[in-house]
Design an enzyme around this catalytic site. Structure first.
Site, PDB file in Angstrom:
ATOM      1  N   GLU A 237       0.852  -1.167  -0.202  1.00  0.00           N
ATOM      2  CA  GLU A 237      -0.087  -0.052  -0.109  1.00  0.00           C
ATOM      3  C   GLU A 237       0.901   1.070   0.181  1.00  0.00           C
ATOM      4  OE1 GLU A 237      -3.174  -2.340   2.780  1.00  0.00           O
ATOM      5  OE2 GLU A 237      -2.125  -0.773   3.614  1.00  0.00           O
ATOM      6  N   LYS A 239       2.257   4.596   1.627  1.00  0.00           N
ATOM      7  CA  LYS A 239       2.413   4.965   2.716  1.00  0.00           C
ATOM      8  C   LYS A 239       2.041   6.468   2.968  1.00  0.00           C
ATOM      9  CE  LYS A 239       5.735   5.046   6.913  1.00  0.00           C
ATOM     10  NZ  LYS A 239       5.248   6.513   7.317  1.00  0.00           N
ATOM     11  N   ARG A 244      -2.105   8.294  12.032  1.00  0.00           N
ATOM     12  CA  ARG A 244      -2.634   7.167  12.186  1.00  0.00           C
ATOM     13  C   ARG A 244      -3.942   7.115  13.266  1.00  0.00           C
ATOM     14  NH1 ARG A 244       0.277   2.198  12.671  1.00  0.00           N
ATOM     15  NH2 ARG A 244      -1.109   0.354  12.477  1.00  0.00           N
ATOM     16  N   ARG A 259      -2.367   7.297  17.440  1.00  0.00           N
ATOM     17  CA  ARG A 259      -1.419   6.197  17.824  1.00  0.00           C
ATOM     18  C   ARG A 259      -1.036   6.320  19.497  1.00  0.00           C
ATOM     19  NH1 ARG A 259       3.697   5.700  13.758  1.00  0.00           N
ATOM     20  NH2 ARG A 259       5.454   4.827  15.271  1.00  0.00           N
ATOM     21  N   GLU A 287      -5.428   5.809   8.236  1.00  0.00           N
ATOM     22  CA  GLU A 287      -4.508   6.902   8.355  1.00  0.00           C
ATOM     23  C   GLU A 287      -5.514   8.130   7.791  1.00  0.00           C
ATOM     24  OE1 GLU A 287      -1.488   6.555   9.170  1.00  0.00           O
ATOM     25  OE2 GLU A 287      -0.368   8.628   8.586  1.00  0.00           O
ATOM     26  N   PHE A 336      -7.042   0.595   6.284  1.00  0.00           N
ATOM     27  CA  PHE A 336      -6.415  -0.335   5.625  1.00  0.00           C
ATOM     28  C   PHE A 336      -6.495  -1.456   6.376  1.00  0.00           C
ATOM     29  CE2 PHE A 336      -3.295   2.923   7.387  1.00  0.00           C
ATOM     30  CZ  PHE A 336      -3.054   2.044   8.537  1.00  0.00           C
ATOM     31  N   ARG A 448       6.185  -3.976  16.836  1.00  0.00           N
ATOM     32  CA  ARG A 448       6.876  -3.675  15.606  1.00  0.00           C
ATOM     33  C   ARG A 448       7.667  -4.885  15.095  1.00  0.00           C
ATOM     34  NH1 ARG A 448       8.258   1.247  13.955  1.00  0.00           N
ATOM     35  NH2 ARG A 448       8.044   2.285  15.909  1.00  0.00           N
ATOM     36  N   LYS A 454       8.158  -0.959   6.093  1.00  0.00           N
ATOM     37  CA  LYS A 454       8.080   0.560   5.351  1.00  0.00           C
ATOM     38  C   LYS A 454       9.109   1.010   4.650  1.00  0.00           C
ATOM     39  CE  LYS A 454       9.348   2.686   9.882  1.00  0.00           C
ATOM     40  NZ  LYS A 454       8.910   3.513  11.267  1.00  0.00           N
TER      41      LYS A 454
HETATM   42  P1  AMP Z   1       6.689   5.573  10.640  1.00  0.00           P
HETATM   43  O1  AMP Z   1       5.705   6.594  11.391  1.00  0.00           O
HETATM   44  O2  AMP Z   1       7.400   6.061   9.867  1.00  0.00           O
HETATM   45  O3  AMP Z   1       7.077   4.740  11.977  1.00  0.00           O
HETATM   46  O4  AMP Z   1       5.544   4.610   9.640  1.00  0.00           O
HETATM   47  C1  AMP Z   1       4.595   3.941  10.362  1.00  0.00           C
HETATM   48  C2  AMP Z   1       3.345   4.790   9.989  1.00  0.00           C
HETATM   49  O5  AMP Z   1       2.824   4.912   8.898  1.00  0.00           O
HETATM   50  C3  AMP Z   1       2.214   4.248  10.501  1.00  0.00           C
HETATM   51  O6  AMP Z   1       1.992   4.463  12.075  1.00  0.00           O
HETATM   52  C4  AMP Z   1       0.999   4.907  10.101  1.00  0.00           C
HETATM   53  O7  AMP Z   1       0.845   6.006  10.388  1.00  0.00           O
HETATM   54  C5  AMP Z   1       1.486   5.213   8.517  1.00  0.00           C
HETATM   55  N1  AMP Z   1       0.900   4.668   7.357  1.00  0.00           N
HETATM   56  C6  AMP Z   1       0.720   5.185   6.429  1.00  0.00           C
HETATM   57  N2  AMP Z   1       0.250   4.441   5.469  1.00  0.00           N
HETATM   58  C7  AMP Z   1       0.013   3.178   5.964  1.00  0.00           C
HETATM   59  C8  AMP Z   1      -0.456   2.016   5.578  1.00  0.00           C
HETATM   60  N3  AMP Z   1      -1.098   1.767   4.223  1.00  0.00           N
HETATM   61  N4  AMP Z   1      -0.469   1.038   6.209  1.00  0.00           N
HETATM   62  C9  AMP Z   1      -0.032   1.112   7.556  1.00  0.00           C
HETATM   63  N5  AMP Z   1       0.321   2.317   8.007  1.00  0.00           N
HETATM   64  C10 AMP Z   1       0.728   3.407   7.347  1.00  0.00           C
END
Ligand code: AMP
Length: 586
Positions: A237, A239, A244, A259, A287, A336, A448, A454
Site C-alpha cells: 500500500e 505510505k 494514524r 497512535r 490513516e 487499511f 513492531r 516501511k
Molecule cells: P513511521 O511513522 O515512519 O514509523 O511509519 C509507520 C506509520 O505509517 C504508521 O504508524 C501509519 O501512521 C503510517 N501509514 C501510512 N500509510 C500506511 C499504510 N498503508 N499502512 C499502515 N500504516 C501506514
C-alpha cells in the site's frame, strides 16, 4: 504509598528479573486488590491506564520548581543535586529528606494518589496544577515523593517494564502469562487485568469498543530487495503521510483515536459523520490525511490524492473546526485494516481475511448509506441529486467538502523491480513511500515486527548548530541529550527544532562534558550553550511553526551524525529550509 515506594526501592536494588517480579508479586498479593490494581498502573510507569486519554500535563520544569519550593532550595542547589543523582525523583528524596518540613504529611494510598492525579490532570492553568502538585508532594515522605515524581515523569527507572508487571500478575494470581498478556492487550488497562486475574476471570477479558488497543507497527526496510526477504508475495500500500487513527464505530457513535491513544474525534467532525452508520460495530485501522479531490489536480487521477502532512497540520489540535476550515482542508480516512467486527476480535486472522472483511464492511456501508454526506469510494461523482432528497444540508456540504472513507488501494509485488515501480508510483502520488505487508500475518497490537515493512524515500538532511541543551529522560536522565538546534539567518542563528535520538551513549557523554564547559547560561534544567556544535539531522518533513523563531519546525527530527568537520558558519540556512518546504508541495 509507603509500601509502594519501599517495594520500588527493593525492585530497583536487584538486577535479576525473576527477583523483581517476585518482589512485585509479593506486594500485589499483600495489599487489597483495588490498591494493587492502581499500583500495577504506577509500576508500569504511568499515572493512568493506557487506554485513557487523561494526561497530567505536568512538565519537568513544574516538578523541578515544586521540589525546589518544598525543599526550600534554590535552582542552582537543585541543579547540583540533579547532577549528582541524574534523576528528579532521587533529587526530590534527597532534598526533601534534608528539609525540616514534616508538618502536613498525610499518608495516601495508591487509589487516593490516583484521585489526586486526576485532579491535577483536570486543573486548568499552570498555577492551579502547580499548587496541586505541591500539595501532593508536600504530604508525602521523601521516599514517597521520589516515586510520585517518577510516576509523574512517566518513568520509574527501576528496571521494570509493563511486560514484567504482567509477569508479576501471572505469578501473584495464576492464570498463566499468555492470558494476562492478552487481557492487557485487549483492555489496555493493566489494573483491570489485575482485577480479572485476581478473580480468575482472565478469559472473560473482551475487546471493548471505545477503548483503543495498541497499533501494529512497521519495521524499516532499507531497500526493495530487503523488503522481500521476509515474505515472497507482498501486499503493498502507499505510505500516506497523515495521522494514524483507530476508528471505533457503533452506529452513529464514532470515536477516533491517535497512535498515542488520545481521542482526536473533535478535530474531524466530518469523519465522524462519514464513518457513522456502518452495519456492524467495528474497529478500523487507517490513516487520516488531508485530501485533494480537485478534478484538475494533475496527480489526483480519478480518486484524488493525499496531501503532505503540512496541509493536515492546520486541522490539528483544534477543539472546534469551522465549516470553512473543513472546506479549506478536506480530509479523508484511508482504511487499511479491521480489528473487530460485530462482537468478534479478528486480529488473529491473516491479513487476507481481514482485508476481505474490510472490503465487505465498506461496501455494505456504501449500499446502506442513506443520505449522510459520506462516500466510500474515491470517485468524484458526488451523487448530490439523490442525496439532496435525504439530507439537503449534508449533501450541500458535500458539494464543497470532501467527506471520505476510502479503502486504501492494495497492490501486489513479488520482485524487487515490481516494488520499485510501485515505490515510484507512490512517490508520483506524493506519498511517502510504501508499506509492505505479509498477507498471511495476524495483526499484532503494539508490536513492531517484520510482517509490516516501511520503505521510505530518502529525504534531505540539514546541518544545524546546537544552541541549547536539556537533560534527557528515561535512560538519558543525568546527561545532556536533548538538543535545540538552529539554522543560519544572515549572521544570526534561528532555532528550528529539537532532537533527542541518534547519537551513541559515548557521544552523548562526550557532548555532555563539552556542553557543561561551554554553557553560556545555566537555567537549571536547560542550558544555553556556545553555538559551535554542528549536527546533521534528518526529518520527515518541514512544517510552519511559531514554536521556534525560524518560523519553521522539523517533523520527527533525528540526529544522523555529529559534523565535527563543520564550522557553525557552514551550517544550512533558513533559505534552504524554505526551499525544502516549497519542494514538499504543501
Ligand atoms: P513511521 O511513522 O515512519 O514509523 O511509519 C509507520 C506509520 O505509517 C504508521 O504508524 C501509519 O501512521 C503510517 N501509514 C501510512 N500509510 C500506511 C499504510 N498503508 N499502512 C499502515 N500504516 C501506514
Amino acid at each position: 504509598m509507603r509500601r509502594f515506594a519501599e517495594t520500588a526501592e527493593r525492585i530497583a536494588a536487584t538486577t535479576k528479573k525473576l527477583e523483581k517480579t517476585a518482589l512485585l508479586a509479593e506486594y500485589l498479593t499483600a495489599v487489597p486488590v483495588e490498591e494493587a490494581a492502581v499500583a500495577a498502573i504506577f509500576f508500569s510507569g504511568r499515572p493512568f491506564p493506557v487506554w485513557e486519554e487523561t494526561t497530567l500535563q505536568v512538565g519537568g520544569s513544574m516538578l523541578w520548581r515544586a521540589v525546589a519550593e518544598l525543599a526550600g532550595r534554590s535552582e542552582p542547589e537543585l541543579a547540583e543535586s540533579y547532577r549528582a543523582h541524574g534523576d528528579l525523583g532521587a533529587v526530590a528524596a534527597d532534598l526533601l529528606s534534608r528539609s525540616e518540613q514534616v508538618a502536613g504529611r498525610r499518608p495516601r494510598t495508591p487509589v487516593e494518589t490516583q484521585q489526586m492525579f486526576r485532579e491535577i490532570a483536570a486543573a486548568r492553568g499552570t498555577a492551579a496544577k502547580a499548587g496541586l502538585v505541591r500539595s501532593l508532594l508536600g504530604a508525602a515522605s521523601p521516599l514517597e515523593a521520589k516515586y510520585l515524581v517518577k510516576v509523574m515523569t512517566g518513568d520509574l527507572r527501576i528496571g521494570l517494564k509493563e511486560s514484567l508487571v504482567e509477569e508479576a500478575i501471572a505469578k501473584a494470581y495464576g492464570g498463566g502469562l499468555p492470558l494476562v498478556q492478552r487481557a492487557n492487550m485487549l483492555l489496555g488497562d493493566i489494573g483491570e487485568t489485575l482485577k480479572l486475574a485476581a478473580q480468575s476471570r482472565l478469559e472473560q477479558a473482551r475487546m471493548r469498543l471505545f477503548h483503543p488497543i495498541g497499533f501494529m507497527l512497521a519495521s524499516p526496510a532499507q531497500s526493495a530487495e530487503e523488503a522481500l526477504v521476509y515474505f515472497e508475495n507482498a501486499w503493498v500500500e502507499d505510505k500516506y503521510d497523515g495521522i494514524r487513527s483507530q476508528a471505533h464505530c457503533s452506529g452513529r457513535i464514532v470515536r477516533l483515536f491517535s497512535r498515542t491513544r488520545d481521542e482526536i474525534t473533535e478535530s474531524f467532525p466530518e469523519l465522524r459523520q462519514a464513518l457513522g452508520g456502518l452495519a456492524k460495530d467495528v474497529i478500523l485501522d487507517g490513516e487520516i490525511v488531508a485530501w485533494s479531490y480537485l478534478a484538475d489536480d494533475p496527480l489526483a487521477g480519478t480518486s484524488g490524492r493525499a496531501l503532505p502532512f503540512s496541509a493536515l497540520q492546520q486541522r490539528l489540535g483544534r477543539k472546534q473546526v469551522s465549516e470553512e476550515l473543513m472546506r479549506q482542508v478536506p480530509v479523508a480516512y484511508l482504511a487499511f485494516d479491521v480489528l473487530y467486527a460485530a462482537g468478534e476480535l479478528v486480529i488473529d486472522r491473516p491479513l487476507v481475511e481481514r482485508a476481505r472483511l474490510l472490503n465487505q464492511l465498506l461496501s455494505e456501508k456504501e449500499r446502506t448509506e442513506s443520505g449522510a454526506a459520506a462516500r466510500l469510494t474515491a470517485s468524484h461523482s458526488d451523487g448530490s441529486q439523490e442525496k439532496l432528497a435525504f439530507d439537503e444540508a449534508a449533501a450541500r456540504r458535500q458539494e464543497s467538502v470532501a467527506v471520505l472513507v476510502i479503502r486504501a488501494p492494495v497492490f501486489h509485488g513479488s520482485t524487487p523491480d515490481e516494488l520499485k515501480q510501485l515505490f515510484d508510483a507512490a512517490q508520483a502520488r506524493n506519498n511517502e513511500g510504501l508499506m509492505i505487508k505479509d498477507p498471511q500475518s495476524p495483526y499484532t497490537p503494539g508490536r513492531r515486527g517484520k510482517s509490516w515493512l516501511k520503505l521510505k524515500r530518502e529525504l534531505a538532511t540539514l546541518d544545524v548548530v546546537v544552541t541549547a541543551v536539556e537533560y534527557g529522560h528515561g535512560r538519558r536522565i543525568g546527561v545532556l541529550s536533548d538538543y535545540t538546534f538552529a539554522v543560519r539567518d544572515g549572521d544570526q542563528l534561528v532555532n528550528i527544532g529539537k532532537a533527542y535520538s541518534g547519537l551513541t551513549d559515548r557521544e552523548i557523554a562526550d557532548m555532555t562534558r563539552w556542553f557543561l564547559e561551554h554553557t553560556l547560561e545555566d537555567q537549571g534544567f536547560r542550558r544555553i550553550v556556545k553555538p559551535e556544535v554542528v549536527l546533521e539531522v534528518a526529518f520527515n518533513n518541514i512544517m510552519k511553526s511559531t514554536r521556534h523563531n525560524s518560523g519553521y519546525a522539523l517533523r520527527f527530527p533525528r540526529i544522523v551524525r555529529l559534523r565535527s568537520d563543520k564550522l557553525p558558519q557552514e551550517a544550512d540556512t533558513v533559505e534552504r529550509v524554505r526551499e525544502i518546504y516549497a519542494r514538499q508541495g504543501a
